[in-house]
Design a protein around this motif. Structure first.
Motif: not given
Length: 512
Positions: A22-26, A72-81
């Motif tokens: 899922l591509d998103s800014d957040a 928070l910083p994105a988690l490794p498996d999260v595509k969001a920024k």
């Protein structure tokens, strides 16, 4: 003049591993306040990531309180920024099982989208496994995606509203589309109302308000008729003319008609449209004028609610009467002790020119009644007494008990706060005048109800010979937020009552 843009809402299936693609800014995940501390609500993270994040909430100082937002910083498996944790407030009964009201979801989604202004695309991973939950999240997102920067030389100082919201849900695609389409229309209507209210009186005055109504109605199955000062005088609209004659900007009455082919009920809406209220010759103090650009919020709300109903194809005929004037002091202004003749013939002694809203509304109620609708509602920022009685977040509804109860029910379903108030019969004698049918002010104590008693005098009879079922909505406090933004509610214009009016029109169309 009116920014008619609206956030793009889309649904995303909550299948496993969706956050990795899922591509998103957040990516926004909800956190609630449980009986034993913050609780990470249902989300699409892997079990391992969700567990680690949940264990870290208290260490991160996250409580889950309403309007709380942490990036928070994105988690490794999260595509969001970026990963965002949004508070939803206390869980039901202080439990830890993730139970939360739909209104809390609506507010939390709106708060997150509002606070993430400046981002292009946001994904909401809130509880949305049922249609009701999806409705709440989608509406909150649509209401939170708002900003006003129309009168700035540069928009750099104001972050643009989020443009795209992706909602992760297990609701099937067809049902989700229906929900998102309605939420989009609703958000557009509320946000257009906010913009109208936020417009300065240098730019929004009777003529331009009427033009804005035409502009907003373009492409919709409605008919817009504008009565200028010459037509108002010819037809006998003494209330609107009497209030507006002190201004160089002459008054208008705008009639918006939505007539679907199979409508079985006819709803008339009357809105107060005082584009600026100085008080007239009964001049307000300077501080009392500072928010008076909002005195047309009732007319704005009935306009956009009618247009939303038309866009959604609601099976109810709706006729909206926007009673628009600017109340100014001048050599041409109305005077205390003047007697004016309202549309239909009743006369009113004007004892206070700052009690002007009820005068323009009297014209609208009388004109609306002449068409003998099934129900007539009026909406107005009518009295300071409303704020004394109910504060700045609850609106009042007064009138027929059955209609008032239906309005409060529609408000509850829509997520708005309305409280039913009485119409004490002992207030009517205080409006007696020695020279006219009645005076425009009466008993000061309970002034909100006295104003409603005045308005009731101009509600006509229906086809059955009885007074048309009617209710008066006083939105004086909730229409304009002078404090800080909260939930999906921005500062200044709020768009209050649009959701309630649309909800009521829908229930009326379906025979409820």
């Amino acid at each position: 003049m009116v920014d008619n843009s609206v956030v793009s809402l889309s649904s995303v299936s909550s299948k496993a591993g969706i956050v990795a693609s899922l591509d998103s800014d957040a990516l926004v995940i909800a956190v609630g306040q449980g009986s034993e501390g913050p609780v990470l609500l249902n989300n699409p993270l892997s079990e391992q990531e969700a567990s680690a994040l949940s264990d870290s909430l208290q260490l991160l100082g996250i409580s889950g309180a309403a309007d709380e937002l942490r990036r928070l910083p994105a988690l490794p498996d999260v595509k969001a920024k970026v990963l965002v944790l949004a508070g939803v407030g206390p869980l039901k009964d202080g439990t830890n099982d993730g139970s939360i009201s739909n209104e809390a979801l609506r507010r939390a989604a709106g708060s997150a989208i509002r606070q993430l202004s400046g981002l292009e695309t946001v994904a909401l991973a809130f509880p949305a496994s049922s249609v009701a939950e999806l409705v709440a999240v989608a509406e909150g997102a649509a209401l939170g995606a708002y900003s006003y920067a129309a009168r700035r030389s540069s928009t750099d100082a104001v972050k643009a509203a989020v443009k795209n919201v992706k909602i992760i849900t297990s609701v099937n695609a067809k049902a989700a589309k229906t929900v998102l389409d309605r939420a989009s229309v609703l958000g557009k209507a509320v946000n257009a109302t906010r913009t109208l209210v936020n417009e300065p009186p240098s730019h929004l005055y009777p003529e331009t308000f009427a033009q804005a109504a035409k502009e907003l109605a373009k492409g919709l199955p409605v008919k817009v008729t504008v009565l200028d000062e010459k037509r108002l005088e010819k037809d006998g609209y003494g209330g609107i003319l009497g209030v507006g004659k002190g201004s160089s900007r002459q008054p208008r009455l705008v009639k918006v008609e939505y007539s679907p082919a199979r409508a079985k009920r006819h709803l008339a809406l009357v809105g107060k449209g005082i584009t600026f209220d100085s008080g007239g010759l009964s001049l307000k103090p300077a501080t009392g004028m500072m928010t008076m650009k909002c005195d047309m919020a009732g007319a704005a709300a009935i306009l956009t609610a009618t247009l939303a109903a038309a866009e959604l194809g609601v099976p109810t005929k709706i006729t909206a009467w926007l009673c628009i004037a600017e109340n100014m002091p001048s050599g041409a202004a109305g005077r205390p002790s003047d007697v004016i003749t309202i549309f239909g013939g009743k006369t009113v002694e004007v004892l206070n020119t700052d009690a002007e809203g009820r005068l323009v509304m009297a014209d609208g109620l009388a004109a609306g009644s002449a068409e003998q609708p099934d129900v007539i509602l009026d909406v107005a920022t009518l009295t300071g007494a409303q704020m004394i009685a109910l504060g700045n977040r609850y609106s009042a509804v007064m009138g027929d008990d059955e209609i008032s109860a239906s309005i409060t029910a529609a408000a509850a379903a829509a997520g708005e706060l309305f409280w039913q108030m009485p119409l004490p019969e002992e207030l009517r004698p205080s409006l007696d005048s020695p020279v006219a049918d009645l005076a425009n002010i009466g008993e000061k104590m309970g002034g909100m109800m006295t104003a409603a008693v005045f308005l009731k005098e101009f509600v006509g009879k229906g086809k059955d010979g009885e007074q048309i079922p009617w209710a008066h909505l006083d939105i004086a406090g909730p229409a304009f937020n002078e404090a800080g933004a909260y939930g999906y509610t921005p500062k200044q214009g709020t768009g209050v009552s649009v959701r309630t009016l649309l909800s009521y029109a829908e229930s009326l169309g379906h025979g409820k």
